[in-house]
Design an enzyme around this catalytic site. Structure first.
Site, mmCIF file in Angstrom:
data_model
loop_
_atom_site.group_PDB
_atom_site.id
_atom_site.type_symbol
_atom_site.label_atom_id
_atom_site.label_comp_id
_atom_site.label_asym_id
_atom_site.label_seq_id
_atom_site.Cartn_x
_atom_site.Cartn_y
_atom_site.Cartn_z
ATOM 1 C CG ASP A 54 -2.153 0.560 0.797
ATOM 2 O OD1 ASP A 54 -2.575 -0.141 1.737
ATOM 3 O OD2 ASP A 54 -2.708 1.627 0.450
ATOM 4 C CG HIS A 59 -3.414 1.749 4.372
ATOM 5 N ND1 HIS A 59 -4.184 0.888 3.620
ATOM 6 C CD2 HIS A 59 -4.282 2.603 4.967
ATOM 7 C CE1 HIS A 59 -5.464 1.218 3.740
ATOM 8 N NE2 HIS A 59 -5.558 2.250 4.562
ATOM 9 C CD GLU A 68 -9.203 3.353 4.990
ATOM 10 O OE1 GLU A 68 -10.405 3.247 4.707
ATOM 11 O OE2 GLU A 68 -8.293 2.879 4.280
HETATM 12 C C1 ACM Z 1 -8.512 6.482 1.609
HETATM 13 O O1 ACM Z 1 -9.373 6.290 0.727
HETATM 14 N N1 ACM Z 1 -8.368 5.600 2.578
HETATM 15 C C2 ACM Z 1 -7.667 7.662 1.611
#
Ligand code: ACM
Length: 502
Positions: free
Chosen positions: A177, A231, A295
């Site tokens: 991440d 991420h 995201e």
């Molecule tokens: C997430 O909670 N962004 C998968």
């Protein structure tokens, strides 16, 4: 006595109690017929620390383990268990069914059998009964974020044992991440040299392959996740040229939320994705490989010359389409190597057709994905994100701010509700819990958040979760097992509200 008197979690499909008990003692042996060696070993391994029982293999053993093609109707994970005063017969069509049956045998014993400490003067007896047990969903799992806070492999093994106890069969490891990169990649050593430093460390390849084998012995598949194209800040801190602005120096992110920094879409970035996933496939035999997809802000692509070149070359409508384009490329790479791509969906129709999707925002997105024909794993944050606190009680340890996810809500959330069209519901593979760890620095904190809500999710995933009162009664009993295992216990005023007050 009704079946709930046994406190089994998850609840078996059908169970009839009989009169009498079977007692395990120093003379008890296992008759392990062909293909049942792993189940015999698991039974012996699980019971040895507390009971000290040798449970040798013998042709006339009283505990009979058998693979039986006649039980194919129970599927790969179902099993049948018959206990009489003289013998125990555990049968299944496949090895995983036997492993689940072993966990039932373990739960039927006195709770002290689950302890790691030797227990003395306890009769290791179980009630005579007949059960046929089949899970409702094939995918029953838990995601652990080891990127935000690293967890040592010893905890991953303990967690795997806790999953298996509850007949959960998937450990989804969120390995990378913005805040950390925990899997070693031979072709890109700086990923862990740079990304493995904050909050903990990184695994060795041997630790991960060892974990995969340990989990397989317990019927648990380890599903790895490598996040892209968002991420990825930890990776870009190690290798800035993989991003959109090669001259920009980045550090591993130390904040929470959604970071603007995303992967480039140039050839070197694609080569990186393929090389990393190639090594992932060497370590993890899982049929599914998770490549994130959630995201992903597109701001950088709007101003990156290489991203704009890619848009033009591919005839895309704009940089907004690059995420899907990249996911399509990595999905194809995985498919060509015999694996199934898995990703987070935010709308239900934002991933290529080849993807199995996890619907994390709202349940409606899972339904939309099912209608698009995707296999779906239901992971809606309002009921499966166990990093949210379980209550508003002032004693709650820190969790994700926003709202609470209480025990009744977890238990009541049907992954494929009755009001869905059966054709859509048929796309639902199952469900899993999520533990994001921005606020979870220690294993003890993780267990406190996970339990007993994970028991509720396991009950729903295996047996449908429609019987809250029955579950509460079984959980009271089951808590004696969690206590024996040293799982941190929540005060019952917090973890068992009278009703859902949200
Ligand atoms: C997430 O909670 N962004 C998968």
């Amino acid at each position: 006595m009704p079946p709930t008197g046994l406190g089994l979690v998850p609840k078996p499909l059908r169970l009839h109690l009989r009169r009498g008990r079977f007692t395990f003692d120093a003379t008890t042996a296992i008759r392990s017929t062909p293909g049942t060696g792993p189940a015999a070993l698991l039974l012996r391994t699980l019971l040895a620390p507390a009971t000290g029982l040798p449970l040798p293999l013998a042709d006339d053993g009283q505990v009979v383990l058998a693979l039986d093609p006649g039980l194919a109707g129970l599927g790969a994970q179902g099993y049948g268990l018959t206990v009489s005063e003289e013998a125990v017969l555990l049968r299944a069509a496949g090895p995983d069914g036997l492993l689940h049956g072993v966990q039932t045998l373990r739960q039927l014993l006195p709770a002290a059998a689950l302890s790691t400490a030797p227990a003395h003067d306890i009769p290791w007896s179980i009630p005579c009964l007949e059960t046929t047990d089949v899970p409702r969903f094939a995918w029953r799992g838990a995601m652990l974020d080891v990127a935000r806070h690293f967890q040592p492999v010893a905890f991953l093994r303990r967690f795997t044992d806790l999953l298996a106890l509850h007949k959960l069969n998937v450990l989804h490891l969120h390995l990378t991440d913005d805040q950390g990169w925990r899997m070693p990649v031979g072709a890109y050593p700086r990923l862990t040299e740079v990304g493995g430093v904050p909050h903990g460390g990184a695994y060795t390849r041997e630790e991960l392959t060892g974990l995969v084998a340990y989990a397989a012995d317990r019927g648990v598949t380890v599903v790895p996740e490598i996040e892209m194209p968002g991420h990825v800040r930890a990776a870009l801190a190690a290798y800035p040229h993989l991003g959109n602005f090669p001259d920009r120096r980045l550090d591993v992110w130390d904040r929470h939320g959604v970071c603007d920094t995303v992967l480039g879409v140039h050839d070197e970035a694609l080569d990186f994705c393929r090389a990393v996933l190639g090594e992932v496939m060497e370590i993890f035999p899982s049929p599914y490989i998770h490549v994130g997809g959630d995201e992903c802000p597109t701001d950088e692509w709007h101003s990156s010359p290489s991203a704009l070149r890619r848009v033009a070359e591919q005839g895309l409508a704009g940089p907004e389409e690059l995420r899907r384009w990249l996911m399509d490329r990595v999905g194809t790479y995985l498919t060509e190597h015999g694996r199934r791509p898995l990703g987070w969906t935010e709308s239900g129709d934002d991933l290529p057709k080849s993807f199995t999707v996890m619907a994390w925002r709202e349940a409606e997105h899972g339904l939309a994905a099912a209608r698009e024909g995707h296999p779906v794993i239901m992971t809606p944050h309002r009921s499966t994100y166990l990093d949210y606190p379980a209550s508003t009680h002032s004693d709650e340890p820190p969790g994700q701010p926003g709202f609470t996810v209480d025990l009744p809500t977890v238990h009541a959330t049907d992954p494929a509700p009755d009001h869905w069209d059966p054709a859509d519901a048929a796309h639902v593979l199952g469900t899993q819990a999520q533990l994001w760890t921005e606020y979870v620095p220690t294993a003890a904190h993780a267990e406190y958040l996970l339990f007993p809500r994970l028991c509720a999710l396991a009950d729903t995933a295996w047996s449908g979760g429609r019987d809250w009162d029955g579950f509460r009664a079984r959980l009271d009993h089951h808590k004696t097992r969690l206590d024996a295992l040293g799982v941190p216990s929540r005060p019952s005023t917090i973890h068992l509200p009278e009703r859902n007050t949200r």
